[in-house]
Design an enzyme around this catalytic site. Structure first.
Site, short mmCIF file in Angstrom:
data_model
loop_
_atom_site.label_atom_id
_atom_site.label_comp_id
_atom_site.label_asym_id
_atom_site.label_seq_id
_atom_site.Cartn_x
_atom_site.Cartn_y
_atom_site.Cartn_z
N PRO A 31 -24.19 23.50 64.06
CA PRO A 31 -22.96 23.41 63.74
C PRO A 31 -21.87 23.14 64.57
CG PRO A 31 -23.67 25.35 63.42
CD PRO A 31 -24.70 24.59 63.63
N GLU A 32 -20.95 22.07 64.73
CA GLU A 32 -19.97 21.89 65.56
C GLU A 32 -18.77 21.72 64.85
OE1 GLU A 32 -20.79 18.88 68.68
OE2 GLU A 32 -22.88 19.28 68.63
N LYS A 83 -15.05 26.06 66.83
CA LYS A 83 -16.35 26.42 66.11
C LYS A 83 -16.16 27.85 65.60
CE LYS A 83 -18.85 23.84 69.62
NZ LYS A 83 -19.90 23.82 70.71
N ARG A 136 -30.58 21.53 78.93
CA ARG A 136 -30.52 20.93 77.71
C ARG A 136 -30.91 19.54 77.93
NH1 ARG A 136 -26.20 24.56 77.89
NH2 ARG A 136 -26.47 26.15 76.24
#
Length: 298
Positions: A2-3, A61, A281
DNA sequence: ACCGGTCCCTGTTAGC
DNA sequence: TGCTAACAGGGACCGG
């Protein structure tokens, strides 16, 4: 993940399907889901019982429901979902159910979160730094205290684009780090950062203080465009009784140019997209369209 | 004030 | 086949 577009889709769903319904019972299935609520799980449950959310607001967010003089704050983390269910819509209960709010009409709101980075909390409201309404859907110039340090996002009508461009260029870091910094501009995560950088033909390690004003404007416009497109795709895909973060975006399959596309040909030049390690990441780039700067910063 | 590294957490997948 | 390690990643937190 979810962004901004996914969270906005959830906010819109709560706005249309939850407001005005009174909470009659609260079950906290996992205490750490309310770790940022000061009074602990029992206080969380007791405070909410008998109250009625009157608005759904989002900044970046972060998402919150206005309840009396406070906010029920939600952050979905990586895997959080807020599921609105009608009376009788029982189905199989998720093993990752963290919090359940039962509503006066027999329906409920479930907070489900597999990876547990998300949380719920009741928090006080504080004035916004610029005196303008707090976020998307807000009528008042207040935000939850947890959100006070979060910058306005790119779809916020009260955002100051010129000031943001200047602030980015004052930073001494790499452009992708800056895009991911929620205190500078909120709502952008790894997926939309990579997509925006590809569109703007910028390498993630480009130092922010070497970027020209039009380059910063280009990458911010790109981020706003790609998030608007995802919002348009996701906003159509859930029905009246089901607000689902993961199901919200049919966008991912069709429209991602670089994120998760390693090995596939760049749509502009045909060079294979590469996935590189970045900040523990990943970053996805076209090595031809987004050449590495000589003195990159991470 | 800014910057960058570490850690939190769990299910899935890759590799030995 | 069965185990372990790596991986996904937003953001709080901390030391420089």
């Amino acid at each position: 993940m979810p962004e901004l577009p996914e969270v906005e889709t959830v906010r819109d769903g709560l706005d249309r399907h939850l407001l005005g319904r009174t909470i009659v019972e609260v079950e906290v299935r996992r205490d750490s889901a309310v770790r940022r609520h000061d009074g602990g799980p029992d206080d969380f449950a007791a405070w909410l019982t008998g109250r009625t959310p009157r608005a759904a607001v989002r900044r970046g967010k972060y998402l919150w429901l206005l309840v009396d003089d406070s906010a029920l704050v939600a952050h979905l983390g990586m895997s959080g979902q807020l599921l609105v269910r009608a009376r009788g819509d029982e189905g199989a209960e998720s093993p990752h159910l963290r919090v359940r709010l039962r509503l006066d009409d027999g329906g409920r709101l479930d907070f489900v979160d597999q990876r547990t980075f998300g949380h719920l909390a009741v928090r006080p409201l504080v004035p916004t730094s610029d005196g303008a309404p707090g976020g998307h859907g807000a009528a008042d110039a207040v935000v939850p205290d947890l959100v006070a340090h979060i910058a306005r996002d790119l779809l916020d009508p009260h955002g100051d684009r010129a000031a943001l461009v200047a602030a980015v260029r004052r930073r001494r870091t790499g452009i992708k780090r800056a895009l991911l910094d929620q205190g500078l501009v909120s709502g952008i995560g790894n997926i939309y950062a990579d997509e925006a950088l590809w569109r703007a033909r910028l390498h993630y390690a480009r130092p922010t203080d070497t970027l020209h004003r039009p380059e910063v404007e280009r990458v911010l416009d790109s981020a706003a465009e790609v998030m608007r497109a995802a919002l348009a795709a996701g906003g159509t895909s859930f029905d009246a009784l089901y607000v689902n973060v993961n199901g919200a975006s049919g966008y991912f399959d069709r429209s991602l140019e670089v994120y998760g596309q390693q090995g596939r040909a760049c749509r502009r030049c045909g060079t294979p997209i590469r996935r590189e390690a970045f900040m523990n990441r990943s970053a996805h780039i076209c090595p031809h369209c987004q050449p590495r700067p000589r003195h990159g910063r991470y």
